[in-house]
Design a protein around this motif. Structure first.
Motif, PDB file in Angstrom:
ATOM      1  N   ALA A  60       0.828  -1.207   0.000  1.00  0.00           N
ATOM      2  CA  ALA A  60       0.000   0.000   0.000  1.00  0.00           C
ATOM      3  C   ALA A  60       0.859   1.251   0.000  1.00  0.00           C
ATOM      4  O   ALA A  60       0.476   2.280  -0.573  1.00  0.00           O
ATOM      5  N   GLN A 106      -4.193   4.513   0.268  1.00  0.00           N
ATOM      6  CA  GLN A 106      -3.452   3.542   1.064  1.00  0.00           C
ATOM      7  C   GLN A 106      -4.306   2.888   2.148  1.00  0.00           C
ATOM      8  O   GLN A 106      -4.233   1.664   2.347  1.00  0.00           O
ATOM      9  N   THR A 124      -5.217  -1.104   2.162  1.00  0.00           N
ATOM     10  CA  THR A 124      -4.820  -1.949   3.287  1.00  0.00           C
ATOM     11  C   THR A 124      -6.002  -2.763   3.790  1.00  0.00           C
ATOM     12  O   THR A 124      -5.877  -3.957   4.087  1.00  0.00           O
TER      13      THR A 124
END
Length: 324
Positions: free
Chosen positions: A269, A277, A281
């Motif tokens: 990520a 990100q 995740t």
């Protein structure tokens, strides 16, 4: 017509207090959302009601009314038949559910409200962002998603000027409110997916055809990353250590393999744009007992949707479009 895909591109900001406009990168927006950046014009932070927000880039080609129908538009969904023909939201309701909902009259009113919703399409970036957000917010981590590429009817009438995101707290838009009689398509500034990009609210009749692929693609992973991740996961235990403590305080710990899987996903990520990100995740979270190779291929394939869209577009090119 395909537009340039760039998840990392700069965004246009506009301050609601001083009307200052300027361009920023995604890292600046991330800092601003943490109140560590201010408007260059008046010094205001994100904590104020009229604080700066992303706005439409004046160079966005979709601002040209005549070009809207020439572009490809995108949508992601767990539905394999979007946009569903003869959509009936009450088809799966049991008699007991209909009774608890207040009877047939209320069910009919609810059906009408669901059928009155606009469809949404946007940039490729917005479609991928939507998939990752749903994985995080709607527990769709293990759902099969489909990416749709949409062509609009050239005869469709585009509403003049764009709207600020008209969706309610769950993103629903009533079609008649944004597309009055004589209008088929409305552009709006998307705040939530591909922030600053233009998305469209439209009815089913505005769509000429669609193409569909299942994502991530089955052969789209980074072989080197997958090989290294699988090797690392297979040398650690997948056994969960029994929980300690009283039942009231007992917390079921993760296995060493699950912990490593989360670390590997977070590391991948970190290569992506900062605004994706957290969602990535969550979407790539390693589940207890999951097969390491299947997880690694899927996780790498998700990252590939962002890092290398060319193979995704090529896969769509191979699909025959169907009329809506």
């Amino acid at each position: 017509m395909e537009r340039r895909i760039d998840f990392w591109r700069e965004r246009q900001m506009s301050c609601g207090r001083c009307d200052h406009r300027w361009r920023v990168d995604l890292d600046w927006i991330d800092r601003w959302e943490q109140a560590t950046e201010t408007c260059p014009g008046c010094g205001m932070t994100c904590e104020h009601e009229d604080s700066p927000r992303v706005t439409v880039d004046p160079d966005d080609p979709a601002l040209d009314d005549d070009r809207v129908a020439r572009f490809f538009w995108y949508h992601t969904s767990t539905q394999a038949d979007w946009p569903t023909r003869d959509f009936d939201p009450a088809a799966g309701l049991t008699p007991e559910t209909r009774r608890m909902a207040g009877g047939e009259r209320r069910v009919s009113a609810w059906v009408a409200s669901q059928q009155a919703k606009a469809l949404h399409v946007g940039t490729y970036e917005a479609a991928v962002h939507n998939m990752l957000r749903r994985s995080r917010d709607q527990a769709d981590q293990r759902s099969q998603f489909y990416l749709y590429r949409v062509r609009l009817k050239p005869s469709g009438v585009v509403r003049k000027r764009w709207l600020v995101d008209p969706g309610n707290f769950v993103g629903d838009v009533v079609l008649d409110e944004v597309c009055p009689p004589g209008v088929d398509v409305a552009r709006y500034l998307n705040f939530h997916e591909d922030p600053g990009g233009l998305s469209l609210a439209l009815g089913r009749d505005a769509i000429a055809s669609v193409q569909r692929i299942a994502v991530p693609l089955p052969d789209s992973w980074d072989g080197g990353w997958v090989r290294d991740a699988v090797a690392a996961l297979e040398v650690v235990s997948g056994t969960v250590v029994p929980a300690n403590g009283t039942p009231a305080r007992r917390v079921r710990p993760s296995s060493p393999r699950a912990v490593l899987g989360r670390e590997l996903g977070a590391s991948l990520a970190g290569r992506l744009p900062v605004n994706l990100q957290d969602q990535f995740t969550s979407a790539s979270a390693f589940a207890e007992g999951e097969d390491p190779e299947q997880w690694a291929r899927r996780t790498s394939g998700l990252a590939g949707l962002i890092a290398d869209p060319t193979h995704v577009l090529a896969a769509l090119d191979r699909q025959d479009p169907w009329q809506v």
